[in-house]
Motif scaffolding. Structure first.
Motif, PDB file in Angstrom:
ATOM      1  N   ASN A  44     -22.672  46.454  80.180  1.00  0.00           N
ATOM      2  CA  ASN A  44     -22.487  47.676  80.148  1.00  0.00           C
ATOM      3  C   ASN A  44     -21.189  47.800  79.226  1.00  0.00           C
ATOM      4  O   ASN A  44     -20.043  47.398  79.991  1.00  0.00           O
ATOM      5  CB  ASN A  44     -22.406  48.494  81.434  1.00  0.00           C
ATOM      6  N   VAL A  45     -21.088  48.702  78.459  1.00  0.00           N
ATOM      7  CA  VAL A  45     -19.833  48.907  77.768  1.00  0.00           C
ATOM      8  C   VAL A  45     -19.265  50.055  78.205  1.00  0.00           C
ATOM      9  O   VAL A  45     -19.720  50.938  78.473  1.00  0.00           O
ATOM     10  CB  VAL A  45     -20.149  49.425  76.274  1.00  0.00           C
ATOM     11  N   TRP A  74     -14.667  46.520  77.622  1.00  0.00           N
ATOM     12  CA  TRP A  74     -14.754  47.298  76.512  1.00  0.00           C
ATOM     13  C   TRP A  74     -15.307  46.469  75.363  1.00  0.00           C
ATOM     14  O   TRP A  74     -15.118  45.238  75.242  1.00  0.00           O
ATOM     15  CB  TRP A  74     -13.245  47.520  76.357  1.00  0.00           C
ATOM     16  N   SER A  75     -15.626  47.212  74.454  1.00  0.00           N
ATOM     17  CA  SER A  75     -16.074  46.576  73.132  1.00  0.00           C
ATOM     18  C   SER A  75     -15.112  46.684  71.819  1.00  0.00           C
ATOM     19  O   SER A  75     -14.681  47.576  71.783  1.00  0.00           O
ATOM     20  CB  SER A  75     -17.614  47.355  72.679  1.00  0.00           C
ATOM     21  N   ASP A  78     -20.206  42.234  70.757  1.00  0.00           N
ATOM     22  CA  ASP A  78     -21.425  43.055  71.356  1.00  0.00           C
ATOM     23  C   ASP A  78     -22.527  41.845  71.328  1.00  0.00           C
ATOM     24  O   ASP A  78     -23.071  41.606  72.261  1.00  0.00           O
ATOM     25  CB  ASP A  78     -21.676  44.356  70.831  1.00  0.00           C
ATOM     26  N   ASN A  96     -16.726  53.171  77.821  1.00  0.00           N
ATOM     27  CA  ASN A  96     -16.503  53.826  76.975  1.00  0.00           C
ATOM     28  C   ASN A  96     -14.939  54.323  77.021  1.00  0.00           C
ATOM     29  O   ASN A  96     -14.586  54.659  78.216  1.00  0.00           O
ATOM     30  CB  ASN A  96     -17.453  55.029  76.590  1.00  0.00           C
TER      31      ASN A  96
END
Length: 80
Positions: free
Chosen positions: A68-69, A39-40, A46, A71
């Protein structure tokens, strides 16, 4: 007597050089792709993760990592 020996030595050296050069182009490196997911918490995190991934990729030529974030709603996912 010395001239034929020099010619023979030169031919052997030339064949060895050509054989070495021919094999130098056939070596391929297999690259393993790895995904890092998370998760960001914002653009600063990031950017740091991307810097770490870039440094890792640079120092490990046979591994390629991508970030890969994930969502979604992090707090809800953690309490589910």
């Amino acid at each position: 007597m010395r001239k034929p020996l020099l010619v023979l030595f030169g031919l052997v050296a030339a064949v060895a050089l050509v054989a070495t050069a021919a094999q130098a182009g056939t070596h391929t490196v297999k690259v393993t792709n790895v995904s890092v997911a998370g998760w960001s918490s914002g653009p600063d995190e990031d950017a740091l993760v991307q810097q770490m991934i870039a440094a890792f990729n640079k120092s490990h030529s046979s591994i390629h990592a991508t970030f890969n974030v994930i969502n979604g709603d992090y707090p809800t996912a953690m309490t589910a």
